[in-house]
Design a protein around this motif. Structure first.
Motif, mmCIF file in Angstrom:
data_model
loop_
_atom_site.group_PDB
_atom_site.id
_atom_site.type_symbol
_atom_site.label_atom_id
_atom_site.label_comp_id
_atom_site.label_asym_id
_atom_site.label_seq_id
_atom_site.Cartn_x
_atom_site.Cartn_y
_atom_site.Cartn_z
ATOM 1 N N GLU A 34 -14.573 -20.390 21.274
ATOM 2 C CA GLU A 34 -13.621 -21.100 22.139
ATOM 3 C C GLU A 34 -12.671 -20.148 22.856
ATOM 4 O OE1 GLU A 34 -11.657 -24.261 20.059
ATOM 5 O OE2 GLU A 34 -13.557 -25.094 19.343
ATOM 6 N N ALA A 35 -12.203 -19.126 22.169
ATOM 7 C CA ALA A 35 -11.288 -18.150 22.769
ATOM 8 C C ALA A 35 -12.044 -17.062 23.531
ATOM 9 C CB ALA A 35 -10.417 -17.512 21.697
ATOM 10 N N GLY A 36 -13.355 -17.033 23.381
ATOM 11 C CA GLY A 36 -14.157 -16.010 24.043
ATOM 12 C C GLY A 36 -13.945 -14.623 23.452
ATOM 13 N N LEU A 37 -13.636 -14.587 22.164
ATOM 14 C CA LEU A 37 -13.348 -13.325 21.484
ATOM 15 C C LEU A 37 -14.387 -13.079 20.393
ATOM 16 C CD1 LEU A 37 -11.288 -10.974 21.273
ATOM 17 C CD2 LEU A 37 -10.101 -12.343 19.544
ATOM 18 N N TYR A 38 -15.172 -12.035 20.570
ATOM 19 C CA TYR A 38 -16.196 -11.702 19.581
ATOM 20 C C TYR A 38 -15.617 -10.857 18.456
ATOM 21 C CZ TYR A 38 -20.597 -10.059 17.624
ATOM 22 O OH TYR A 38 -21.629 -9.765 16.757
#
Length: 121
Positions: A34-38
């Motif tokens: 959702e946050a686009g943080l891997y």
């Protein structure tokens, strides 16, 4: 390449591989879709190794393998029967060859040497 020199090169290779596997802290990969943080960028470490045989900046682009750190050189596990590695083997080390009796002797030998170099057997 001389026998002892091969072990020095293998040790440097081991240090590079384990250093690369430590490119990310254990909790670095958050995988938050959702946050686009891997991963957390602050939890990434650059190796920047410059040795006699290898020069590797890093970081590795994958997480440390879940099975741990076997020592592999040229696609094979490195045997640690050489005296130089018995004195202070890498952590962890894998051994091979011989029967049960040979394995028991090697085990006792390595355990005995660990106390002498200040490591917990």
């Amino acid at each position: 390449m001389e026998h002892a020199e091969r072990y020095k090169r293998a040790r440097e290779f081991y240090d590079v591989v384990t250093g690369l596997w430590d490119s990310f802290a254990d909790d670095a990969f958050v995988r938050d879709v959702e946050a686009g943080l891997y991963f957390e960028p602050a939890k990434m470490h650059v190796l920047d190794h410059k040795g006699k045989y290898l020069s590797v900046r890093g970081p590795l682009n994958i997480a440390r393998p879940v099975q741990g750190w076997p020592l592999i050189v040229h696609g094979r596990r490195v045997r640690t029967t050489a005296d130089s590695w018995r004195r202070k083997p890498p952590k962890p080390c894998s051994t091979g060859g011989g029967g049960l009796s040979d394995g028991q002797k090697l085990y006792a030998d390595i355990k005995g040497r660990m106390e002498k170099v200040g490591r917990n057997p």
